[in-house]
Scaffold this motif. Sequence first.
Motif, PDB file in Angstrom:
ATOM      1  N   THR A 115       0.828  -1.211   0.000  1.00 18.27           N
ATOM      2  CA  THR A 115       0.000   0.000   0.000  1.00 18.27           C
ATOM      3  C   THR A 115       0.861   1.259   0.000  1.00 18.27           C
ATOM      4  O   THR A 115       0.324   2.365  -0.069  1.00 18.27           O
ATOM      5  CB  THR A 115      -0.936   0.008   1.216  1.00 18.27           C
ATOM      6  OG1 THR A 115      -0.160  -0.174   2.415  1.00 18.27           O
ATOM      7  CG2 THR A 115      -1.966  -1.107   1.115  1.00 18.27           C
ATOM      8  N   THR A 157       2.888   4.296  -1.312  1.00 18.40           N
ATOM      9  CA  THR A 157       2.617   5.079  -2.523  1.00 18.40           C
ATOM     10  C   THR A 157       3.896   5.695  -3.079  1.00 18.40           C
ATOM     11  O   THR A 157       4.904   5.837  -2.366  1.00 18.40           O
ATOM     12  CB  THR A 157       1.600   6.188  -2.237  1.00 18.40           C
ATOM     13  OG1 THR A 157       2.132   7.080  -1.249  1.00 18.40           O
ATOM     14  CG2 THR A 157       0.280   5.608  -1.738  1.00 18.40           C
ATOM     15  N   GLU A 195       0.059  10.152  -7.673  1.00 10.82           N
ATOM     16  CA  GLU A 195       0.545   9.360  -6.547  1.00 10.82           C
ATOM     17  C   GLU A 195      -0.335   8.121  -6.453  1.00 10.82           C
ATOM     18  O   GLU A 195      -1.564   8.219  -6.366  1.00 10.82           O
ATOM     19  CB  GLU A 195       0.480  10.156  -5.248  1.00 10.82           C
ATOM     20  CG  GLU A 195       1.077   9.416  -4.062  1.00 10.82           C
ATOM     21  CD  GLU A 195       1.097  10.252  -2.782  1.00 10.82           C
ATOM     22  OE1 GLU A 195       1.667   9.784  -1.774  1.00 10.82           O
ATOM     23  OE2 GLU A 195       0.547  11.366  -2.800  1.00 10.82           O
ATOM     24  N   VAL A 196       0.272   6.969  -6.477  1.00 14.42           N
ATOM     25  CA  VAL A 196      -0.474   5.727  -6.548  1.00 14.42           C
ATOM     26  C   VAL A 196       0.239   4.670  -5.702  1.00 14.42           C
ATOM     27  O   VAL A 196       1.456   4.744  -5.490  1.00 14.42           O
ATOM     28  CB  VAL A 196      -0.593   5.266  -8.020  1.00 14.42           C
ATOM     29  CG1 VAL A 196       0.777   4.942  -8.605  1.00 14.42           C
ATOM     30  CG2 VAL A 196      -1.533   4.092  -8.178  1.00 14.42           C
ATOM     31  N   SER A 197      -0.509   3.688  -5.208  1.00 11.14           N
ATOM     32  CA  SER A 197       0.109   2.629  -4.405  1.00 11.14           C
ATOM     33  C   SER A 197       0.772   1.597  -5.301  1.00 11.14           C
ATOM     34  O   SER A 197       0.448   1.456  -6.487  1.00 11.14           O
ATOM     35  CB  SER A 197      -0.930   1.953  -3.509  1.00 11.14           C
ATOM     36  OG  SER A 197      -1.796   1.138  -4.282  1.00 11.14           O
TER      37      SER A 197
END
Length: 511
Positions: free
Chosen positions: A132, A134, A174-176
Amino acid sequence: MGCNCRSKKALYITLAVGILCIAAGGALLWGFAIFTKNTVISDTTLVPGTTAYDTWLEPPVPLLMQYWVWDIQNPAEFLNGDKPILEQKGPYTYLEYRVKVNVTHFHDNGTVRFLNSKIYVFDLSQSVGPDTDTFHTANVPVFTIANLLRYSPGPVKNIQKMIHAISGATSVIEVSVADILWGYEDDYLKLFDQLFPGLLPTTEFGLFQGSNNSADAVWEEYTGETGYENTGQVISWDGMELLPWWVTDYANMINGSDGSVTPPFLETSDRVYFYVPDICRSGYLTYEYAYKLLDIPVGRFTAPPYLYADAEEYPDNAGFCTPDGTSCPPTGLLNASECQFGAPVYYSSPHFLYGTQSLLDGVIGMNPVKEEHMVYFDIQMLTGIIMEVANRLQVNLFVEPFEWVDDTILITPTYLPMLWLNESSSIDQPSADFFIGSILTPLLIARIMILILLAVGGGLVLGVITTCICWRCQDKHKSCYPRIAPQQIDDEVALTREEQNKSQEMKEVTT
């Protein structure tokens, strides 16, 4: 001393035993070669009941699939034209469980069909943190749609301009880790789907979306029943014997295996071919050197640098330069946009290993190291069994300015690394011990017995020859001197004594 009848008889017996030992050793050597070949072939044929079949069907231990993501440290500056400063984060490790399902054998022509099923389970104990976590990277849907609309009329481009504005999307997100790998619901795609229902296959996006807990296309391979050299070699994939994406038939050929097995009896001059659906092409490895892995002799096969070269350096790669055979990416990149729904995706070795200097200069943060970033397979060359593998790949996105996407206008055209992966496995000690005990040790014992027979037989024959030569030399030595009669010897002794007496008398007179 010459040879008498008893000596000759012993000599003949010794010679006969020596010849028998050599003959037995030679016969066993010939039979051993045939036995070894037949045993290896029967053990590596991909049919139920063979040693290789169960491992081919389902590896006894899971593979490791590890990901390192590239985090853009200066997203605002990057959108304004600066070089992206990238920080590597990882590994994020998944256990990869593979099993072949829907397996159907066709023994009449020695083929098998199956699906490759894969399940990835996150392993926090071998990761730097949870998946999870990021990071900042390029918004792939934005650049993909813009790339597809490149030659569209202005009104069509304005639709993307409107979607971009309404959705509030940015070209850096912004991404996991989990989302970029396996997929997430993308607001950009959702809005596009609302305006143009049915145009998109899905409103989710992930670099490996759909590959977890699923089976890919149907594979058809040779089992080796009709010839060991074809063991595991792909006949068709997803119903295709030739791929549809590239410029030449050579580039579109499906060569090699699916990566789980290679034919036995490999030579150092052989190329080991694989078909890799993820990069939409076949590739091959070449022999580099030999060593022992857990006491098992293996050959290391690696991906040669010229596979990543442009067509000027390696003309065979011209077939991958779509659409006309001349539009090649820089050395170090593999164009995958044709088979990735038009996304400007390019594959490379991690850290642009083997890449041209312009790729390294286009970003900040690359540090290629061959031993850490190359592709290699360590193969037991007699059986073709893969003992250790490190299958490494970097995913890059070509980013460039598009005048109808506002926040891309100042971007410097760049091949932007997004992440790299290492799919690896290695034989464990119990499996190595079993392989040595069941295959290598019996072969070694047989070889030693044959060598002992040959050595003993050769020694006995050599001993007989040496003895005969010695006897012959003794006989020749005696014939070189005249025979002296006994009376002649007595006369010579008497004469010598008389001379000695006279010499003694003269000494006494003198005194």
